[in-house]
Enzyme design. Sequence first.
Site, PDB file in Angstrom:
ATOM      1  N   GLY A 123      34.273  53.104  48.298  1.00 48.88           N
ATOM      2  CA  GLY A 123      33.576  52.431  47.201  1.00 48.88           C
ATOM      3  C   GLY A 123      33.064  51.076  47.638  1.00 48.88           C
ATOM      4  O   GLY A 123      33.766  50.328  48.320  1.00 48.88           O
ATOM      5  N   VAL A 145      33.677  45.145  43.283  1.00 46.42           N
ATOM      6  CA  VAL A 145      34.949  44.767  43.911  1.00 46.42           C
ATOM      7  C   VAL A 145      34.916  45.058  45.409  1.00 46.42           C
ATOM      8  O   VAL A 145      35.331  44.226  46.221  1.00 46.42           O
ATOM      9  CB  VAL A 145      36.137  45.484  43.239  1.00 46.42           C
ATOM     10  CG1 VAL A 145      37.448  45.127  43.933  1.00 46.42           C
ATOM     11  CG2 VAL A 145      36.220  45.117  41.764  1.00 46.42           C
ATOM     12  N   ASP A 166      42.315  50.328  27.918  1.00 46.81           N
ATOM     13  CA  ASP A 166      42.421  49.588  29.174  1.00 46.81           C
ATOM     14  C   ASP A 166      43.659  48.684  29.160  1.00 46.81           C
ATOM     15  O   ASP A 166      44.435  48.653  30.123  1.00 46.81           O
ATOM     16  CB  ASP A 166      41.143  48.752  29.376  1.00 46.81           C
ATOM     17  CG  ASP A 166      41.211  47.841  30.584  1.00 46.81           C
ATOM     18  OD1 ASP A 166      40.895  48.297  31.693  1.00 46.81           O
ATOM     19  OD2 ASP A 166      41.598  46.667  30.425  1.00 46.81           O
ATOM     20  N   LYS A 198      47.360  48.776  31.455  1.00 45.84           N
ATOM     21  CA  LYS A 198      47.933  47.607  32.142  1.00 45.84           C
ATOM     22  C   LYS A 198      49.359  47.321  31.655  1.00 45.84           C
ATOM     23  O   LYS A 198      50.228  46.933  32.448  1.00 45.84           O
ATOM     24  CB  LYS A 198      47.026  46.396  31.933  1.00 45.84           C
ATOM     25  CG  LYS A 198      45.688  46.534  32.662  1.00 45.84           C
ATOM     26  CD  LYS A 198      44.691  45.486  32.210  1.00 45.84           C
ATOM     27  CE  LYS A 198      43.362  45.676  32.944  1.00 45.84           C
ATOM     28  NZ  LYS A 198      42.292  44.813  32.415  1.00 45.84           N
TER      29      LYS A 198
END
Length: 427
Positions: free
Chosen positions: A10, A14, A201, A205
């Site tokens: 990827g 990021v 999301d 976490k």
Amino acid sequence: METIKIGLVGLGTVGSGVLQMVENNQDKISNITGRKLSVKTIVVRDVHKHRNVDTENIHLTTELDDIINDPEIKIVVEVMGGIHPAKETITALLNAKKHVVTANKDLIASEGEELTSIARKNKCDLMYEASVAGGIPILRTIVNSFAADQITEVKGIVNGTTNYILTQMQQKNCSYDEALQKAQELGFAESDPTNDVDGIDAAYKMIILSQFSFGTHLKLDEMKIQGIRKMQLTDVEQASQLGYTVKLLGIARRINDGVFAEVGPVLVPADHPLATINNENNAVMVTGQAVGETLFYGPGAGGLPTANSVLSDIVSETKNIVLGTTGNSFNNYQNEADHVKASEIVYPYYLSLKMPDIPGQMLKVTQIMTKIGASFSQIVQTRNDNDSARVVIITHDMSKTQLAQLKEELDQKDSIDLLAAYKVLSN
């Protein structure tokens, strides 16, 4: 000086940040680890796509096998996102005896146990500091700095999109829809913001944070998850007038021998540290028996902040390779937890009610509260334009059992609508 070769899967925001930081911080990394780092191969969807990072001396490929079959590549960074095919990719890499660093919270929260087991079997490391709270080094801090303390609670703002939206509603009097549109225009929200605004999301976490804090692996369907999609500006304004700021919080607490965790809007006192965390920033508050409350604050997303957490994992992994200490779990803490009963989970609540503006309606609410053994702390009534009244109540401590009873009783009253029920955080 020996060079350790790295593979990337990827090359989005990021991945580009990781490549940039590896190149720019070579001197410090070499000083700390005694090794140079070099990105050798990157797996991408399209090798011909224009990119804003220099890949001139790097092998771009669409084939994962180019990394798997390369004995020079010791560490692989997965930043493709999603659960599939990321799970299959990481599994293949671990089985090929590659150490893996990932920022993939969805995957770690749902499949982390299995992947950790595969890593252990292959005497490889699987690290994922960047999976929670972007640039805040919270997981490694819990592992190292809280190793001897008993964590009793971990809570925080762990989603930048929803925090930005709520900040705009609070400070700029935007409606939810207006604030979401702003967030999308600035790149803080996806075109499909479902995972963020529905709290999913944040829940992923909190699963990872609970694992590190309490040694317990929770599942998504075991948590109550409430997002901000139905958040009304009226409630945000009313909370502000009462001295509170509305935040989407993930909360995980040790209650007796069990662990309770959920995600939802919470009224936070204006003088509480979490009330001051605005826009896209994140903050995690860890409470230990010995140390008390500690707050970790920083950017929760973005290419370079997240890449920094990824790079900290790469540096830790490089040290493990140098010292010959690979094959240990990132988090070794395991602890069985009992189921927490609804009667044990106690908070004050903010209740927003709509009812006809005629005598006797508040008496009905009072009778219900008396019946369930709950009481009021504050009551504010305002008149709407259509002969209805809006009543806002902050209760004293109530259990989730009592809250469920309250909702059930109000459902049976045709004239009274419960518009919102949010936890209230005490100072």
